[in-house]
Every structure is written in structure tokens, then in C-alpha cells.
Design an enzyme around this catalytic site. Structure first.
Site, PDB file in Angstrom:
ATOM      1  N   TYR A 128       0.846  -1.187   0.000  1.00 18.74           N
ATOM      2  CA  TYR A 128       0.000   0.000   0.000  1.00 18.74           C
ATOM      3  C   TYR A 128       0.885   1.242   0.000  1.00 18.74           C
ATOM      4  O   TYR A 128       1.967   1.231  -0.582  1.00 18.74           O
ATOM      5  CB  TYR A 128      -1.006  -0.032   1.166  1.00 18.74           C
ATOM      6  CG  TYR A 128      -2.199   0.844   0.835  1.00 18.74           C
ATOM      7  CD1 TYR A 128      -3.006   0.520  -0.257  1.00 18.74           C
ATOM      8  CD2 TYR A 128      -2.473   1.995   1.541  1.00 18.74           C
ATOM      9  CE1 TYR A 128      -4.063   1.332  -0.618  1.00 18.74           C
ATOM     10  CE2 TYR A 128      -3.533   2.808   1.184  1.00 18.74           C
ATOM     11  CZ  TYR A 128      -4.330   2.476   0.108  1.00 18.74           C
ATOM     12  OH  TYR A 128      -5.356   3.283  -0.260  1.00 18.74           O
ATOM     13  N   LYS A 188      -6.108  -2.512  -0.666  1.00 21.43           N
ATOM     14  CA  LYS A 188      -6.995  -2.325   0.475  1.00 21.43           C
ATOM     15  C   LYS A 188      -7.574  -3.665   0.940  1.00 21.43           C
ATOM     16  O   LYS A 188      -7.663  -3.948   2.137  1.00 21.43           O
ATOM     17  CB  LYS A 188      -8.129  -1.364   0.102  1.00 21.43           C
ATOM     18  CG  LYS A 188      -7.742   0.119   0.129  1.00 21.43           C
ATOM     19  CD  LYS A 188      -7.641   0.629   1.550  1.00 21.43           C
ATOM     20  CE  LYS A 188      -7.183   2.072   1.638  1.00 21.43           C
ATOM     21  NZ  LYS A 188      -8.232   3.050   1.362  1.00 21.43           N
ATOM     22  N   ASP A 224     -11.331   6.329  -3.603  1.00 24.44           N
ATOM     23  CA  ASP A 224     -10.595   7.215  -4.512  1.00 24.44           C
ATOM     24  C   ASP A 224     -11.457   7.746  -5.662  1.00 24.44           C
ATOM     25  O   ASP A 224     -11.005   7.802  -6.812  1.00 24.44           O
ATOM     26  CB  ASP A 224      -9.347   6.505  -5.057  1.00 24.44           C
ATOM     27  CG  ASP A 224      -8.262   6.401  -3.992  1.00 24.44           C
ATOM     28  OD1 ASP A 224      -8.366   7.103  -2.978  1.00 24.44           O
ATOM     29  OD2 ASP A 224      -7.309   5.620  -4.184  1.00 24.44           O
ATOM     30  N   ALA A 255      -9.638  21.148   1.378  1.00 22.88           N
ATOM     31  CA  ALA A 255     -11.093  21.013   1.464  1.00 22.88           C
ATOM     32  C   ALA A 255     -11.636  20.045   0.423  1.00 22.88           C
ATOM     33  O   ALA A 255     -12.729  20.243  -0.115  1.00 22.88           O
ATOM     34  CB  ALA A 255     -11.765  22.385   1.322  1.00 22.88           C
ATOM     35  N   GLY A 256     -10.866  18.996   0.143  1.00 28.52           N
ATOM     36  CA  GLY A 256     -11.357  17.948  -0.735  1.00 28.52           C
ATOM     37  C   GLY A 256     -12.140  16.906   0.049  1.00 28.52           C
ATOM     38  O   GLY A 256     -12.661  17.190   1.137  1.00 28.52           O
ATOM     39  N   ASN A 288      -0.867  12.195   1.029  1.00 36.94           N
ATOM     40  CA  ASN A 288      -0.096  11.111   0.424  1.00 36.94           C
ATOM     41  C   ASN A 288       0.150  11.417  -1.055  1.00 36.94           C
ATOM     42  O   ASN A 288      -0.594  12.171  -1.660  1.00 36.94           O
ATOM     43  CB  ASN A 288      -0.885   9.795   0.523  1.00 36.94           C
ATOM     44  CG  ASN A 288      -0.883   9.230   1.919  1.00 36.94           C
ATOM     45  OD1 ASN A 288       0.136   9.193   2.576  1.00 36.94           O
ATOM     46  ND2 ASN A 288      -2.041   8.793   2.388  1.00 36.94           N
TER      47      ASN A 288
END
Length: 569
Positions: free
Chosen positions: A108, A180, A252, A308-309, A424
Site C-alpha cells: 500500500y 486495500k 478514490d 477542502a477535498g 499522500n
């Protein structure tokens, strides 16, 4: 679709297997490689196909680990582990389980970012499913004929548009779903046959991919608008029919799609969004852990979220929910959380192009009251100076945005500032821990989104915890599935945060860790899953009776990567 059938064979649990010979050893979930016994080799037509010696799983795992250690590059290790998973899943999970701290950054973050970028160039064998616009009108049929197993309980699905901090990666985004799910199995013991990675390959706007002759995805611009929405709708309806007991983790998606899909489907299909809810839960857990050090109350904290995503939204929502539960009213909650995007503090007197940002924005009256009436004085530096936060969280993807002046000013205003550069991959971190520790004279509490090495400062070793969603989503998913819930409530997510914070030991806090050690990941997820089940019962969404000992119930239900005897099916 296959179904695994376990039977009692003379007092021992065994698996019915109908495959023989090469068909058996080429099935990754059934293959034992050199661990097939002599009796099994004779019974299932494997004589001559394998070398003479029978090896134990421990011997196999030792050999694989030695081979992986000889590889010097993380991407080489990623490819080696992926190849192992494709030929022997039990052995893959044993190696991962035994060396999780070492290999989690490989399967990951951060290595998986490179894997998604280079997916088409390293492709060896398909894992999971790609659903494309060419399947419209028959998505159910494609899912039914392509899913490897019938009892799917957990789906991680992505449309590949906002992969980590690197954006649109097209069909290669499925590497995120695969990674994941590997962590779900390693950390929460969800059986790999019940896990299904899916890419909704609706195209890509990444010109580099579209121009690449080796690109494997649907080679068109992304679906948008009604076409996109109807595609997702058909997918959801197909899952509800084929896998009615499955939990969907949305992964995502671009922030507007992520929020729209979460809010549209969370009550009609068992689902949650890890980028929104999981990230929010991890951030809350970090703050709760830090408050054990500072002996302050959550309701007393001024908190700045820079970015602010989807992640910023999830963090703000989770903090607000926790503050409301602690007795604050809506107005005070809003005042305690300041959210900034690339243009500065969110205030409703601005042109907020994204509708969801209005949920996070201050009123002009509040902004003026706190000294931010001037539109030109709402940047991060001004907010730090006047708002004087004790907590600064980065979800912006803007490397270096937490500079020396900002950190030093925070350290002047609070004894133990909490700084969380969560973006990230590593190159996108708002600051590196070494700088934060030095600029704060060793007083800052720090956790990051990607792994960083410990920091030595003035004779003290500061261990940097990784605010990885792996501390939340496996336990949240497992507790939801074991509880046979029909919805993932906000309270269940908050319960997961609190349970995680409670897992951090005093010894870990003393070293600077705000999360449990990775070596204690499975232990922590047992407690998280149990807390989720208890909260589900309180929320009246638990589909079964609460076990007398939820932790023992959870642990007993977790799959472990051990070989089992085979009998003819």
C-alpha cells in the site's frame, strides 16, 4: 462463480475440492505448492508435477521472505508479492501477516502509488474486475459470470480518478482496491474468497495514459454527468441483486462524485467511503490520542484543516459529530473548526464553486468576529496567527505548505501543538516530521499520512505514527459484516475512532505514537470491530444479538492463513 464448501471429515475440518493436477496448483486460493502432502499429491493427480520434498508453510514463508529481502527496490518487492498472491494466496497472507510492518508500505502507501502509475507496464495477471461503459445494460451479467466466488461480502470499488495524491490513473487504479482488500484480510481476517476488487473503468482524462500504446484501460475520455450517474446506478443495482450481503467501500472517487455517491447510496446499499469517513475517523483518533497527552478536551480545541477535498470534508464532518456528541451546539462546532482550500478560509461571502464547501464554511459574521473580515487576510499564515489553533491537519496535497514560520508560531501559542500532515504519497506531505519536531523544539505531536522514520532530537527519539486508514476500515468493515448491519451509521464510525484511540498504550504515547504499532494492527482491529458492533446495537441497526463477549466473538470469526486438508468434492 465458485463456492467454497467445508466439511467434517472424520472429525477434522476439510475443504471439498474438485480440481486436479495443473488446474489445482494454478488456482491461487487452493494451491499449496510444495506443501501438498504425499497423500494429496497422489489423490489429486499432482505426482510428478511438484518436486519431491514436502515443505511446511513455515518453510515456504521463510524461503519467500529471504527472496524478497534480496530485492533492493520497493517496486520489485511489490511485484514479487503480487506474483506470490497470484499463485498462492494462503502463503501470501502468511508472509504479509508475519511481516506486516515491513510490507504494508510495499503493498500500500507509498509503493502502490507507483504501481498504479505503471500498472499497464507491469501487468502479469488480472485480479478483480473491470467494468467499462461497453458493459452498460449488462453489468449484472458481467459481474455474475466474472466474479470468482459467489459469497462476496466485501467490495472495494474505485473509478480511479483520485488515486492517493496522484490523480487520475485509469484502469491501474484497481491496484488500490487490491491493496486495500489485502489489508482487510491481513488486519481483520476477512476471508479472501469473500473479497472482490472492482474498477469502474469509465475512461481517463490522463493524456499520458491515453497516448500510451501499452495502456490497458478503456481508451476514452471519462464519462461525466448523467451517463456517469446511470452507469454507477446500474452497477449498484447489480451488486444488490448478486451480492445482497456485501459491504461496498467506495475508494478514490473525485471529491464531488465521492460525496454524491456516498449520500445517494448509503441508506439503500450497505456502504461507506473510506476517503471521507475513514480519513475523518483516523484524524479524530489522532486528536483523541493527543488529548491524552495534553489532558485537554476536544471541545476546547481550535482546529485548522488545510485542504477542502474529500479528505478535508470527512475530517470536518467527523470532528463535528464528535463535538456534537460531547455537548457543543452547531454554532460552537463550526467556530472550533476552520477549513481552508487553495484560496484560503472557507467563508460564505466567497464564491464557493463546490456546493459541499458551504457545509464547511464560516459565516461572514463569524469571520469578521474572529478577525478575518478582510478577504485578503484569510490565508494559512494569517489563520495560524489570529485563530491560534492547537491542531493543524493537512489534506491539501501541497508539499511544504506547513513551513517553519507556521509551525514555530503554533508552538508559541500552545505547549504541545498537534501537526498532522496527512497528504499522500510522501512527496506530497505538507511538512516532514524532522522539520516539525525541530521547529517546535521537540514539543510537537506528529502523525503523517505516509510512513516516516523516527526522529532524533535533543537525545529523545520521536516515533512517527502513520495516520493510515488501515487503522479504521478493516475493523469498521468487519464489525459491520459480523453485525449483519444494513447501514454504516455516523456513530459507528465515531465508535471506531474512539476504540482506536483507546488502543494506544501509555508506552506508545510516551514515544510520540498516536496510533498503535503496526505489529498490533490485528489486535486493534478486534477492538474496533467490537466497538462498531456495540454501537450498531445502540443505533438499532445490528442484525443479530450482541455477543456476550464481542471481542472474543470477533477474534474467533477472523480467518487465518493456514493450510487445510482437502477431500474430493
Amino acid at each position: 462463480m465458485e463456492e467454497l464448501k467445508y466439511v467434517d471429515d472424520n472429525g477434522r475440518r476439510a475443504l471439498q475440492v474438485s480440481l486436479r493436477g495443473y488446474d489445482l496448483i494454478r488456482h491461487p486460493l487452493l494451491n499449496k505448492g510444495t506443501a501438498f502432502s504425499m497423500d494429496e499429491r497422489q489423490h489429486f493427480g499432482l505426482e510428478g508435477i511438484l518436486p519431491n520434498q514436502c515443505m511446511s508453510m513455515e518453510q515456504q514463508a521463510s524461503r519467500i521472505y529471504t527472496s524478497l529481502c534480496e530485492k533492493t527496490k520497493s517496486m520489485e518487492k511489490y511485484i514479487g508479492l503480487a506474483a506470490l498472491q497470484d499463485r498462492n494466496e494462503h502463503l501470501f497472507y502468511r508472509v504479509l501477516y508475519d511481516h506486516l510492518e515491513e510490507f504494508m508500505p510495499v503493498i500500500y502507501t507509498p509503493t502502490v502509488g507507483q504501481a498504479t502509475r505503471e500498472y499497464s507496464h507491469h501487468f502479469r495477471r488480472g485480479r478483480g474486475l473491470w467494468i467499462t461503459p461497453e458493459h452498460r445494460g449488462r453489468i449484472r451479467e458481467v459481474l455474475e459470470q466474472s466474479a470468482p466466488f459467489s459469497d462476496v461480502r466485501l467490495i472495494v470499488v474505485t473509478d480511479n480518478e483520485s488515486i492517493l495524491g496522484i490523480g487520475d490513473q485509469g484502469a491501474g487504479g484497481i491496484a488500490i482496491s487490491i491493496g486495500k482488500l489485502a489489508l482487510y484480510t491481513a488486519a481483520a481476517g476477512i476471508h479472501p474468497a469473500q473479497c472482490l476488487p472492482i474498477s469502474l473503468d469509465v475512461g481517463t482524462n490522463n493524456k499520458e495514459l491515453l497516448d500510451d500504446p501499452l495502456y490497458l484501460g478503456w481508451p476514452n475520455k471519462r464519462l461525466v454527468g448523467d451517463e456517469y450517474d446511470s452507469f454507477v446506478e446500474e452497477y449498484v443495482e447489480a451488486v444488490k441483486i448478486l451480492f445482497p450481503r456485501a459491504l461496498i467501500q467506495w475508494e478514490d472517487f473525485r471529491k464531488d462524485n465521492a460525496l454524491g455517491i456516498l449520500d445517494r447510496y448509503r441508506k439503500s446499499v450497505l456502504s461507506f467511503n473510506d476517503d471521507i469517513q475513514g480519513t475523518g475517523a483516523v484524524a479524530l483518533a489522532a486528536i483523541l490520542s493527543a488529548l491524552r497527552v495534553t489532558h485537554a478536551q476536544l471541545t476546547e480545541q481550535n482546529i485548522v484543516i488545510f485542504g477542502a477535498g474529500a479528505a478535508g470534508l470527512g475530517i470536518a464532518r467527523q470532528l463535528k459529530a464528535a463535538m456534537l456528541a460531547a455537548g457543543l451546539d452547531e454554532e460552537r462546532c463550526r467556530e472550533n473548526i476552520a477549513v481552508l482550500d487553495s484560496r484560503g478560509l472557507l467563508v460564505t461571502d466567497r464564491d464557493l464553486r463546490d456546493e459541499y464547501k458551504k457545509e464547511l464554511a464560516w459565516s461572514p459574521e463569524l469571520a469578521t468576529e474572529r478577525g478575518f473580515g478582510n478577504h485578503n487576510e484569510r490565508g494559512l499564515q494569517q489563520i495560524i496567527s489570529k485563530y491560534r489553533p492547537a491542531v493543524l491537519i493537512g489534506s491539501s496535497g501541497q508539499a511544504g505548505s506547513f513551513n517553519e514560520k507556521i509551525v514555530r508560531e503554533m508552538a508559541e501559542n500552545t505547549e504541545r501543538p498537534l501537526v498532522l500532515p496527512f497528504s499522500n504519497p510522501t512527496d506530497n506531505a505538507e511538512a516532514v516530521p524532522e522539520d516539525i519536531i525541530r521547529w517546535s523544539d521537540g514539543r510537537a505531536l506528529v502523525a503523517t499520512g505516509s510512513p516516516f522514520a523516527p526522529v532524533e532530537y535533543n537525545g529523545k527519539r520521536h516515533v512517527i505514527g502513520q495516520g493510515n486508514n488501515v487503522f479504521i476500515f478493516p475493523g469498521l468493515g468487519l464489525g459491520t459484516l459480523l453485525g449483519e448491519c444494513d447501514i454504516v451509521t455516523d456513530n459507528m464510525v465515531t465508535a471506531a475512532s474512539r476504540a482506536l484511540a483507546e488502543c494506544v498504550t501509555e508506552e506508545e504515547l510516551e514515544t510520540g505514537l498516536l496510533f498503535p504499532k503496526i505489529t498490533r494492527l490485528r489486535e486493534s482491529q478486534i477492538k474496533v470491530a467490537a466497538a462498531v458492533m456495540r454501537q450498531a446495537a445502540s443505533d438499532a441497526v445490528l442484525g443479530r444479538d450482541v455477543p456476550e463477549d464481542p471481542e472474543a466473538f470477533v477474534e474467533a470469526a477472523m480467518w487465518k492463513p493456514d493450510y487445510i486438508d482437502y477431500v474430493s468434492g
